[in-house]
Design a protein around this motif. Structure first.
Motif, PDB file in Angstrom:
ATOM      1  N   CYS A  42       0.829  -1.210   0.000  1.00  5.35           N
ATOM      2  CA  CYS A  42       0.000   0.000   0.000  1.00  5.35           C
ATOM      3  C   CYS A  42       0.863   1.259   0.000  1.00  5.35           C
ATOM      4  CB  CYS A  42      -0.930   0.005   1.207  1.00  5.35           C
ATOM      5  SG  CYS A  42      -2.270  -1.188   1.074  1.00  5.35           S
ATOM      6  N   ASP A  43       1.895   1.277   0.829  1.00  2.90           N
ATOM      7  CA  ASP A  43       2.764   2.459   0.908  1.00  2.90           C
ATOM      8  C   ASP A  43       3.547   2.674  -0.375  1.00  2.90           C
ATOM      9  OD1 ASP A  43       1.990   3.060   3.493  1.00  2.90           O
ATOM     10  OD2 ASP A  43       3.551   1.830   4.413  1.00  2.90           O
ATOM     11  N   ILE A  44       3.851   1.582  -1.065  1.00  3.98           N
ATOM     12  CA  ILE A  44       4.617   1.697  -2.307  1.00  3.98           C
ATOM     13  C   ILE A  44       3.723   2.099  -3.482  1.00  3.98           C
ATOM     14  CG2 ILE A  44       5.909   0.362  -4.022  1.00  3.98           C
ATOM     15  CD1 ILE A  44       7.092  -1.235  -1.665  1.00  3.98           C
ATOM     16  N   VAL A  45       2.516   1.550  -3.530  1.00  2.00           N
ATOM     17  CA  VAL A  45       1.629   1.767  -4.679  1.00  2.00           C
ATOM     18  C   VAL A  45       0.863   3.087  -4.587  1.00  2.00           C
ATOM     19  CG1 VAL A  45      -0.393   0.855  -5.896  1.00  2.00           C
ATOM     20  CG2 VAL A  45       1.414  -0.697  -5.138  1.00  2.00           C
ATOM     21  N   LEU A  46       0.480   3.536  -3.374  1.00  2.00           N
ATOM     22  CA  LEU A  46      -0.336   4.750  -3.229  1.00  2.00           C
ATOM     23  C   LEU A  46       0.280   5.976  -3.906  1.00  2.00           C
ATOM     24  CD1 LEU A  46      -2.827   6.137  -2.070  1.00  2.00           C
ATOM     25  CD2 LEU A  46      -1.548   6.509   0.052  1.00  2.00           C
ATOM     26  N   PRO A  47       1.587   6.253  -3.737  1.00  2.00           N
ATOM     27  CA  PRO A  47       2.159   7.419  -4.419  1.00  2.00           C
ATOM     28  C   PRO A  47       2.019   7.332  -5.945  1.00  2.00           C
ATOM     29  CG  PRO A  47       3.629   6.701  -2.685  1.00  2.00           C
ATOM     30  CD  PRO A  47       2.572   5.646  -2.817  1.00  2.00           C
ATOM     31  N   ARG A  48       2.129   6.120  -6.503  1.00  2.00           N
ATOM     32  CA  ARG A  48       1.976   5.978  -7.963  1.00  2.00           C
ATOM     33  C   ARG A  48       0.529   6.231  -8.381  1.00  2.00           C
ATOM     34  NH1 ARG A  48       5.906   7.452 -10.031  1.00  2.00           N
ATOM     35  NH2 ARG A  48       5.047   6.711 -11.996  1.00  2.00           N
ATOM     36  N   ILE A  49      -0.406   5.794  -7.552  1.00  2.00           N
ATOM     37  CA  ILE A  49      -1.820   6.056  -7.852  1.00  2.00           C
ATOM     38  C   ILE A  49      -2.077   7.559  -7.861  1.00  2.00           C
ATOM     39  CG2 ILE A  49      -4.179   5.835  -6.957  1.00  2.00           C
ATOM     40  CD1 ILE A  49      -3.437   3.061  -5.946  1.00  2.00           C
ATOM     41  N   MET A  50      -1.560   8.272  -6.839  1.00  2.00           N
ATOM     42  CA  MET A  50      -1.770   9.717  -6.764  1.00  2.00           C
ATOM     43  C   MET A  50      -1.055  10.430  -7.905  1.00  2.00           C
ATOM     44  SD  MET A  50      -3.798   9.942  -4.327  1.00  2.00           S
ATOM     45  CE  MET A  50      -3.888  11.740  -4.381  1.00  2.00           C
ATOM     46  N   ILE A 156      12.883  -3.052   2.063  1.00  2.00           N
ATOM     47  CA  ILE A 156      12.017  -3.091   0.868  1.00  2.00           C
ATOM     48  C   ILE A 156      11.573  -1.684   0.485  1.00  2.00           C
ATOM     49  CG2 ILE A 156       9.751  -3.801   0.021  1.00  2.00           C
ATOM     50  CD1 ILE A 156      10.077  -6.396   1.541  1.00  2.00           C
ATOM     51  N   LYS A 157      11.091  -0.922   1.471  1.00  7.64           N
ATOM     52  CA  LYS A 157      10.570   0.423   1.171  1.00  7.64           C
ATOM     53  C   LYS A 157      11.662   1.340   0.648  1.00  7.64           C
ATOM     54  CE  LYS A 157       6.587   0.544   4.300  1.00  7.64           C
ATOM     55  NZ  LYS A 157       5.966   1.225   5.460  1.00  7.64           N
ATOM     56  N   ILE A 158      12.845   1.264   1.260  1.00  7.60           N
ATOM     57  CA  ILE A 158      13.932   2.140   0.823  1.00  7.60           C
ATOM     58  C   ILE A 158      14.400   1.778  -0.583  1.00  7.60           C
ATOM     59  CG2 ILE A 158      16.347   2.750   1.242  1.00  7.60           C
ATOM     60  CD1 ILE A 158      15.728   2.567   4.249  1.00  7.60           C
ATOM     61  N   VAL A 159      14.603   0.494  -0.853  1.00  8.74           N
ATOM     62  CA  VAL A 159      15.099   0.056  -2.170  1.00  8.74           C
ATOM     63  C   VAL A 159      14.067   0.328  -3.259  1.00  8.74           C
ATOM     64  CG1 VAL A 159      15.756  -1.950  -3.547  1.00  8.74           C
ATOM     65  CG2 VAL A 159      16.671  -1.675  -1.242  1.00  8.74           C
ATOM     66  N   VAL A 160      12.804  -0.076  -3.006  1.00  8.61           N
ATOM     67  CA  VAL A 160      11.758   0.102  -4.026  1.00  8.61           C
ATOM     68  C   VAL A 160      11.501   1.588  -4.271  1.00  8.61           C
ATOM     69  CG1 VAL A 160       9.332  -0.286  -4.571  1.00  8.61           C
ATOM     70  CG2 VAL A 160      10.686  -2.122  -3.562  1.00  8.61           C
ATOM     71  N   SER A 161      11.456   2.387  -3.195  1.00  5.37           N
ATOM     72  CA  SER A 161      11.250   3.828  -3.361  1.00  5.37           C
ATOM     73  C   SER A 161      12.372   4.442  -4.186  1.00  5.37           C
ATOM     74  CB  SER A 161      11.178   4.519  -1.999  1.00  5.37           C
ATOM     75  OG  SER A 161      10.072   4.059  -1.259  1.00  5.37           O
ATOM     76  N   PHE A 162      13.614   4.026  -3.910  1.00  2.00           N
ATOM     77  CA  PHE A 162      14.753   4.562  -4.652  1.00  2.00           C
ATOM     78  C   PHE A 162      14.641   4.214  -6.135  1.00  2.00           C
ATOM     79  CE2 PHE A 162      19.019   4.286  -6.422  1.00  2.00           C
ATOM     80  CZ  PHE A 162      19.568   5.508  -6.032  1.00  2.00           C
ATOM     81  N   VAL A 163      14.294   2.979  -6.431  1.00  2.00           N
ATOM     82  CA  VAL A 163      14.193   2.541  -7.836  1.00  2.00           C
ATOM     83  C   VAL A 163      13.097   3.302  -8.563  1.00  2.00           C
ATOM     84  CG1 VAL A 163      13.611   0.604  -9.341  1.00  2.00           C
ATOM     85  CG2 VAL A 163      15.139   0.242  -7.386  1.00  2.00           C
ATOM     86  N   ILE A 164      11.912   3.400  -7.942  1.00  2.00           N
ATOM     87  CA  ILE A 164      10.777   4.076  -8.588  1.00  2.00           C
ATOM     88  C   ILE A 164      11.073   5.557  -8.795  1.00  2.00           C
ATOM     89  CG2 ILE A 164       8.371   4.783  -8.277  1.00  2.00           C
ATOM     90  CD1 ILE A 164       7.889   2.114  -6.871  1.00  2.00           C
ATOM     91  N   LEU A 165      11.604   6.225  -7.764  1.00  2.00           N
ATOM     92  CA  LEU A 165      11.890   7.653  -7.878  1.00  2.00           C
ATOM     93  C   LEU A 165      13.011   7.928  -8.870  1.00  2.00           C
ATOM     94  CD1 LEU A 165      11.625   8.778  -4.144  1.00  2.00           C
ATOM     95  CD2 LEU A 165       9.974   9.135  -5.974  1.00  2.00           C
ATOM     96  N   SER A 166      13.958   6.982  -8.993  1.00  2.00           N
ATOM     97  CA  SER A 166      15.069   7.175  -9.933  1.00  2.00           C
ATOM     98  C   SER A 166      14.581   7.267 -11.365  1.00  2.00           C
ATOM     99  CB  SER A 166      16.081   6.038  -9.799  1.00  2.00           C
ATOM    100  OG  SER A 166      16.692   6.066  -8.528  1.00  2.00           O
ATOM    101  N   PHE A 167      13.497   6.552 -11.670  1.00  2.00           N
ATOM    102  CA  PHE A 167      12.945   6.612 -13.033  1.00  2.00           C
ATOM    103  C   PHE A 167      12.352   7.988 -13.316  1.00  2.00           C
ATOM    104  CE2 PHE A 167      12.947   1.926 -12.768  1.00  2.00           C
ATOM    105  CZ  PHE A 167      13.545   1.642 -13.985  1.00  2.00           C
ATOM    106  N   SER A 168      11.867   8.667 -12.255  1.00  2.00           N
ATOM    107  CA  SER A 168      11.306  10.008 -12.453  1.00  2.00           C
ATOM    108  C   SER A 168      12.414  11.050 -12.562  1.00  2.00           C
ATOM    109  CB  SER A 168      10.376  10.371 -11.287  1.00  2.00           C
ATOM    110  OG  SER A 168       9.285   9.488 -11.230  1.00  2.00           O
ATOM    111  N   SER A 169      13.392  10.988 -11.611  1.00  2.00           N
ATOM    112  CA  SER A 169      14.519  11.924 -11.649  1.00  2.00           C
ATOM    113  C   SER A 169      15.618  11.382 -10.754  1.00  2.00           C
ATOM    114  CB  SER A 169      14.083  13.313 -11.182  1.00  2.00           C
ATOM    115  OG  SER A 169      15.205  14.170 -11.089  1.00  2.00           O
TER     116      SER A 169
END
Length: 495
Positions: A42-50, A156-169
């Motif tokens: 939920c914490d990982i997917v919610l920011p992408r939904i917003m 998990i949250k730190i690694v996944v957040s880093f990967v997802i945000l890296s694609f944006s900037s």
């Protein structure tokens, strides 16, 4: 001197030695970690939904339909249901796994304590020992459950957040994540001080327990000498030390939390400034900025949770440390590698040039004692107090080992036979009679657990105890209280 081992263990060493207890329940652990990973969805997917909703509304308003909103909402509902089920398992089975580990460790600690000699108990307070196998291990339950979960979820949250945000900037992501190492550095530094304060508090709890135990068990003596005020002063002194230690620990915890909140603010400020500049220059979209803020909020909540967990972590590590201090205390009275069961043929006892000194103060009590006691003889040892009469008797069942010389029973050195077979062939009536809480029947049975009811009654008759036992309110089933306090001194000796 046989005292509890007291040395500095590294956290790495303690965790390494704790792992066998944890991995015994690896199936429970791995499924618990799997459920922990599900709670991050939920914490990982919610920011992408917003981010999707924001970008669609700003750049493709026609595509923002009720159907799209419904699908995103349905996805989040499903994730929330998965999260609830996973969290339920973590709270139930995860804690139960911790209870299993705590039980195993307490069993091992008690089994090891049973092997330690009289020297150990002469030099360590029972209150301290009780604290180690009760209060200290309570915290291990929470540690065993939460430690793997919290660090796994954070990773998990730190690694996944880093990967997802890296694609944006990637540049903005690196700027924001650059704050985390500084936060972790200060957290680790403060953790060392927190651990020392926690251990000092645990030691003082043991001292306070020992003092309370002494005072309460000796209530008759206290009242006889009208020493209530003196006992209150002693307790107040120990209680005051406890108060000061807790104040020190909470001050360290306050500094800990202050540093965390300051770093929280720093990460938000960096996100606002750097993210705003990136938006001004068209490097990221408004939706991505929303996602960044939500991911940063998730990261901060994760790091804050780890920091808050550090208190529980230090309490658990301290409990594990004090557990291994007991387990690392060597047993100085043990069976020799080739020990055999003793064969008693008559029961002749020989003291062959026996010398003994107590290991804690090296006070030589016996020197070159030679004595033959033939089977069937009655021997009385007479002498001044402290002359070694009780010590001489204590060497036969190996409550202590001789410093020099040897003791033989029917020609067999007591150090060459098993302790169990040796002591099961010796009957002892102590000067200070100790009876266990329970019934008269249970205490008589203690000497021979498999004895029949008739054998118990016959043993009582042989000790001239049957008549007074039958006069008790419930006969053999009468509860005699802790240490047999409900019986007279003579009655306790006969039981």
């Amino acid at each position: 001197m046989n005292q509890t081992v007291n040395r500095n263990y590294s956290a790495k060493e303690l965790i390494r030695r704790f792992l066998p207890y944890l991995m015994k329940y690896r199936k429970l652990l791995f499924f618990d970690l799997f459920c922990a990973s599900l709670t991050t969805l939920c914490d990982i997917v919610l920011p992408r939904i917003m981010s999707t909703l924001t970008n669609t509304a700003m750049y493709e308003p026609a595509a923002l339909t009720v159907g799209l909103i419904g699908k995103l909402a349905a996805l989040y509902v499903v994730l929330r249901l998965v999260d609830a089920a996973a969290y339920y398992y973590m709270c139930s089975q995860g804690h139960i796994m911790g209870v299993y580990i705590e039980t195993d460790m307490r069993t091992d600690a008690f089994a090891h304590l049973e092997t330690l000699s009289d020297s150990y108990y002469a030099n360590n307070k029972i209150g301290q020992i009780m604290g180690r196998i009760t209060n200290d291990l309570f915290d291990v339950t929470e540690f065993a459950h939460h430690c793997p979960e919290e660090f796994f979820i954070a990773a998990i949250k730190i690694v996944v957040s880093f990967v997802i945000l890296s694609f944006s900037s990637l540049p903005l992501t690196l700027i924001i994540f650059a704050c985390i190492p500084f936060m972790m550095y200060f957290s680790i530094k403060l953790n060392h001080a927190f651990r020392s304060a926690t251990k000092a508090q645990r030691v003082q709890i043991g001292e306070l327990n020992a003092q309370v135990e002494d005072s309460l068990l000796g209530q008759r003596v206290v009242k006889a000498f009208t020493a209530e005020e003196m006992e209150m002063e002693k307790f107040a002194s120990g209680n005051q030390v406890m108060k000061e230690l807790k104040k020190k620990r909470y001050k360290i915890m306050a500094v800990f939390n202050l540093s965390t909140r300051l770093f929280d603010g720093l990460m938000y400020v960096v996100t606002i400034i750097a993210g705003g500049l990136f938006m001004v220059h068209g490097k990221i979209s408004a939706g991505d900025m929303v996602a960044y803020m939500l991911y940063v909020t998730t990261l901060i909540a994760t790091v804050r949770r780890i920091v808050e967990f550090s208190e529980q972590f230090q309490m658990g590590i301290t409990g594990i440390e004090r557990f291994f201090e007991i387990m690392d205390t060597p047993s100085d009275i043990t069976d020799s590698p080739d020990a055999k069961d003793i064969v008693v043929d008559g029961g002749n006892i020989t003291f062959d040039h026996v010398t003994f000194e107590y290991p804690d103060d090296h006070n030589r009590v016996l020197h070159e004692i030679c004595l033959d006691i033939h089977a069937g003889e009655n021997l009385a040892l007479v002498g001044e107090s402290g002359g070694g009469k009780t010590t001489l008797s204590s060497l036969i069942p190996r409550f202590y080992d001789t410093t020099e010389g040897r003791i033989l029973i029917d020609g067999q050195d007591v150090r060459d036979v098993t302790l169990k077979s040796l002591r099961s062939n010796i009957g002892i009536v102590q000067q200070d009679v100790y009876l266990f809480a329970g019934s008269v029947y249970e205490n008589i049975l203690y000497g021979k657990p498999d004895a029949t009811e008739e054998e118990v009654y016959q043993a009582a008759k042989n000790a001239n105890a049957h008549e007074f036992i039958m006069s008790l309110p419930e006969g053999y089933q009468t509860d005699i209280g802790q240490r047999g306090i409900k019986l007279s001194g003579g009655q306790k000796q006969r039981v």
